[in-house]
Design a protein around this motif. Structure first.
Motif, PDB file in Angstrom:
ATOM      1  N   LEU A 271       1.637  15.922 -14.110  1.00 53.44           N
ATOM      2  CA  LEU A 271       2.091  17.269 -13.732  1.00 53.44           C
ATOM      3  C   LEU A 271       3.623  17.159 -13.848  1.00 53.44           C
ATOM      4  N   ASP A 272       4.263  16.066 -14.112  1.00 51.46           N
ATOM      5  CA  ASP A 272       5.593  16.073 -14.279  1.00 51.46           C
ATOM      6  C   ASP A 272       5.909  16.661 -15.561  1.00 51.46           C
ATOM      7  N   ALA A 273       7.071  17.427 -15.725  1.00 58.04           N
ATOM      8  CA  ALA A 273       7.542  17.960 -17.143  1.00 58.04           C
ATOM      9  C   ALA A 273       8.226  17.031 -17.942  1.00 58.04           C
ATOM     10  N   SER A 289       3.229  19.935 -19.514  1.00 57.73           N
ATOM     11  CA  SER A 289       3.815  20.392 -18.154  1.00 57.73           C
ATOM     12  C   SER A 289       5.103  20.814 -18.599  1.00 57.73           C
ATOM     13  N   GLU A 292       4.813  24.574 -20.124  1.00 62.58           N
ATOM     14  CA  GLU A 292       4.480  25.332 -18.782  1.00 62.58           C
ATOM     15  C   GLU A 292       5.687  25.883 -18.051  1.00 62.58           C
ATOM     16  N   ARG A 366      10.541  17.493 -12.237  1.00 55.35           N
ATOM     17  CA  ARG A 366       9.325  17.909 -11.384  1.00 55.35           C
ATOM     18  C   ARG A 366       9.747  19.144 -10.644  1.00 55.35           C
TER      19      ARG A 366
END
Length: 793
Positions: A271-273, A289, A292, A366
């Motif tokens: 989920l961390d970019a 991520s 996004e 994050r």
């Protein structure tokens, strides 16, 4: 003619030929005789044979011939004209006519044979030296090859066409020593099929000098080892048919490959970019991520500089600092493609090449926008709740809690507590509406009187006020102001609809730093008891009876610990909605000498001062855990920060929690004020408890700080709403508002709520209406000994 021919043959024969008489006179020599022995016919004919051969040797030959003895070819030496000895082989014949007439001696010169022998011997020596040197070279080469083979960590095998091992290195001997048929243990994968390598032998041997590479596995003791195999046939220059195999154990590579695949999966799905840039700040790659978060695909940003897409403040300066320090962590904001502002928790780090130079920079981001917004909401909520908690709802003045907080920051405080005498009579005579008016008006009067900003007014309980000097003031000056205030209040009536209401007050004053609120309270109580208008706290107010009582209680505690009269009662906690029994709270009790059961308020504070509190905690822990060892019900135990600081107690707690009987059954309750004051220690203890399957409750929530931010960080499971808010919740709107705020806060965070001191049906129904999760109190069930608890349950 025939005789002439024979003479010519003898004359020109290569061997030395001469003829002697029995008396040894030489009568014939050939040309070879003259050439080899260097005699002319004139010099030797007619001379005795002793001149050219040893006399004994010639005598022996003559004797043998005359007596018809067999004469074998034999070696002898002829002496040349120059005295040189010539080695020869002699064959002897005779011409007889009854008697021996002539003796013919044929001597073959062995000089050439000697030379040839010497040459052959010399050649043999040379050949032997060559062989020795070649042998040394071959031995050296053999040793070199053996060392090479032994140093190869991979398995090296030479197999004949039947799969028998002809040659192997140390690695093969070590790893394959107990394997009988190796070709049945090596499996290769080709054309999506897996089969023993033996099935490929014919093809490999047929295609000489053709190397083939396979992904394979080796099975040893039912364990599969991933291998990479290179196979080739023996060369064309050998008659032996066979296969050379090199097996490389790729377990470590396989493991690394699995880890790389794992890291790739994590990278792609976290989920961390994550964005990767080169040393010039140009994008190299990003995960889903990151796409996004920013709103741009990798095709759109690859090769372009990151500040055009990750719009953080001072982006160029941040890149410089990252190059300088190698790692950064910071909170920042950005604007995504759609213009939305986002808060980011960013970790940036450098990835170096083999030479230690920066090659890439990785940014792990994050999105904490929701957390920041929630913190802001919590901050606003905390401020509102703080205002409610620290403000008296009737007068709008700061309350007792605010006074306690303010006292912490004042170096030299001075405090007066003012109480309205017989305020109950005003309520009874004029009614509660007038009573409330009097309280509000009196607050205004005192505030207007205290014009100096050095003083602050507080509203305490129903009919009490407090005046605090928040700056340094001389004691006599504080006393003067308070006395004037008392005089002013008593001389100035409060007017309500043309009714003058005169007020009489009593005051307790403390001028000491330590425990100033308690001492002012003590002075006020002393004044009330002794009917005095003003009392200043002095040490003499500590009555002798109080000391005697403390000593007696300490003695009772010690005796109870020795004789096992520290016991535990359990109060049930019920699900509010269903009424079902949920768990039990362990409550300590002390059985007195006369059998009377003492509540914690009567002995716990004294136990702490007498340093006996840890022993009581141990008793409670031991009895509670053992009582519930075989009972399938949850239970809760109260602990303090003092317990958490005690290693013996925490070790005891962790030992019990580690046992299977108590998995997910135990809740530990700690006072809200203690949890926040000692956040670091409490937080570490909570983490360990939760790791072992325990749960956490904050006790008396709403009685003190009610700091929602810290409660959030402590990661608690339950909030026990303070009894002071619950006991009058059916008729106190102020309590209802605070409790409702706490419940809403808890629900958003998934924290369950518990109402204490549910003492009536009305309070219980209100708890239901407010959707409090659990209830406990005397209305539902009083605390009971364990034995009665089981029978009633």
């Amino acid at each position: 003619m025939e005789n002439n021919l024979k003479c010519r043959v003898l004359d020109n024969a290569p061997d030395i030929i001469f003829v002697i008489k029995p008396d040894k006179e030489i009568i014939y020599i050939n040309k070879t005789f003259c050439e080899v022995l260097e005699f002319s016919p004139e010099e030797i004919l007619g001379k005795p044979a002793d001149k050219i051969i040893d006399s004994q040797h010639i005598d022996s030959l003559i004797h043998s011939i005359e007596n018809n003895f067999s004469v074998e070819d034999q070696e002898a030496y002829l002496i040349s004209n120059t005295g040189k000895k010539i080695r020869v082989i002699i064959r002897v014949g005779a011409i007889k006519n009854g008697k021996v007439q002539q003796i013919i001696i044929n001597a073959r010169d062995l000089t050439y044979l000697n030379i040839l022998k010497e040459q052959l011997e010399k050649y043999a020596e040379t050949l032997e030296e060559i062989v020795q040197n070649r042998t040394k070279e071959l031995t050296k080469t053999k040793n070199f090859l053996e060392n090479v083979l032994s140093s190869i960590p991979d398995i090296f095998l030479v197999l004949d066409e039947n799969g028998n091992i002809i040659l192997s290195n140390d690695a093969a001997k070590e790893k394959l020593s107990n394997i009988s048929d190796i070709t049945e243990k090596i499996f290769v994968r080709a054309n999506n099929k897996e089969f023993p390598i033996k099935e490929l032998f014919h093809e490999i041997i047929k295609n000489k000098r053709t190397c083939k590479s396979f992904t394979s596995k080796l099975i040893i003791d039912d364990k599969e080892i991933p291998m990479h195999i290179v196979a080739s046939s023996l060369g064309k220059n050998t008659d032996v048919k066979g296969v050379i195999l090199i097996l490389k154990d790729v377990s470590e590579l396989k493991e690394k490959e699995n880890f790389l695949n794992l890291y790739k999966t994590i990278y792609e799905n976290t989920l961390d970019a994550i964005g990767i840039i080169d040393t010039e700040g140009r994008y190299v790659d990003q995960n889903k991520s990151n796409e996004e978060l920013l709103g741009y695909t990798i095709e759109e940003i690859r090769g372009k500089r990151f500040p055009d897409f990750l719009k953080i403040p001072n982006a160029e300066e941040t890149l410089k600092q990252l190059k300088k320090k190698g790692r950064l962590r910071f909170i920042s904001t950005t604007i995504d493609r759609h213009g939305n502002k986002k808060y980011l928790d960013i970790v940036a780090l450098a990835v170096k090449d083999k030479e230690g130079n920066d090659k890439y920079y990785v940014g792990i981001k994050r999105d904490i926008t929701d957390i920041i917004q929630r913190e802001k909401e919590l901050e606003e909520l905390t401020k509102k709740l703080e205002k409610r908690l620290y403000t008296d709802p009737l007068t709008g003045l700061p309350n007792r809690l605010k006074l306690i907080e303010d006292l912490k920051d004042i170096v030299s405080p001075k405090l007066a507590i003012i109480n309205i005498d017989d305020f109950k009579e005003i309520n009874d005579f004029y009614g509660y509406q007038v009573g409330d008016f009097v309280l509000k008006q009196l607050g205004k009067e005192i505030k207007e009187f205290l014009t100096d900003s050095s003083y602050r007014l507080y509203k305490l309980s129903a009919d009490e006020y407090a005046v605090l000097a928040i700056r340094y003031i001389q004691s006599h000056e504080f006393e003067r102001v308070i006395n004037q205030l008392i005089y002013h209040i008593q001389e100035t009536p409060i007017v309500y609809e043309d009714n003058e209401i005169y007020i009489s007050i009593t005051a307790g004053i403390s001028l000491e730093n330590h425990g100033i609120l308690n001492k002012a309270d003590m002075a006020l109580k002393y004044a009330k008891t002794n009917k005095k208008p003003v009392v200043y706290y002095k040490d003499e107010l500590q009555m002798k009876e109080l000391y005697e009582k403390n000593i007696l209680i300490t003695k009772k505690i010690k005796d109870a610990l020795k004789s096992d009269r520290i016991i535990v009662h359990y109060q049930p906690i019920f699900e509010t909605k269903t009424g079902n029994l949920s768990k039990f709270e362990a409550l300590v009790r002390l059985i007195d000498f006369d059998g009377k059961v003492l509540n914690p308020k009567e002995f716990l504070d004294i136990a702490k001062k007498a340093k006996l509190y840890p022993e009581i905690t141990k008793k409670v822990l031991q009895k509670t855990f053992e009582n519930f060892r075989n009972i399938n019900k949850d239970f809760s135990i109260n602990i303090s920060v003092e317990d958490i600081h005690n290693r013996e107690i925490t070790r005891m707690i962790f030992d019990y929690l580690s046992q299977e009987d108590f998995k997910n059954k135990v809740v530990f309750e700690i006072l809200e004020s203690e949890g926040i004051k000692s956040y670091t220690e409490v937080s570490e203890f909570f983490k360990e408890v939760k790791k072992l399957g325990g749960r956490i409750a904050i006790d008396d929530f709403g009685s003190g700080y009610s700091n929602f931010e810290y409660i959030l960080k402590l990661d608690v499971d339950f909030l026990k709403i303070d009894g002071s808010l619950i006991k009058n919740i059916d008729k106190d709107l102020y309590s209802q508002v605070i409790v409702e705020t706490i419940i809403n806060f808890a629900k958003k965070l998934g924290i369950r709520t518990i109402a204490e001191f549910v003492h009536s049906e009305e309070v219980y129904e209100m708890a239901k209406n407010l959707e409090i999760d659990y209830c406990q109190g005397y209305y539902l069930s009083p605390p009971k000994p364990f034995e009665k608890l089981l029978s009633n349950s």
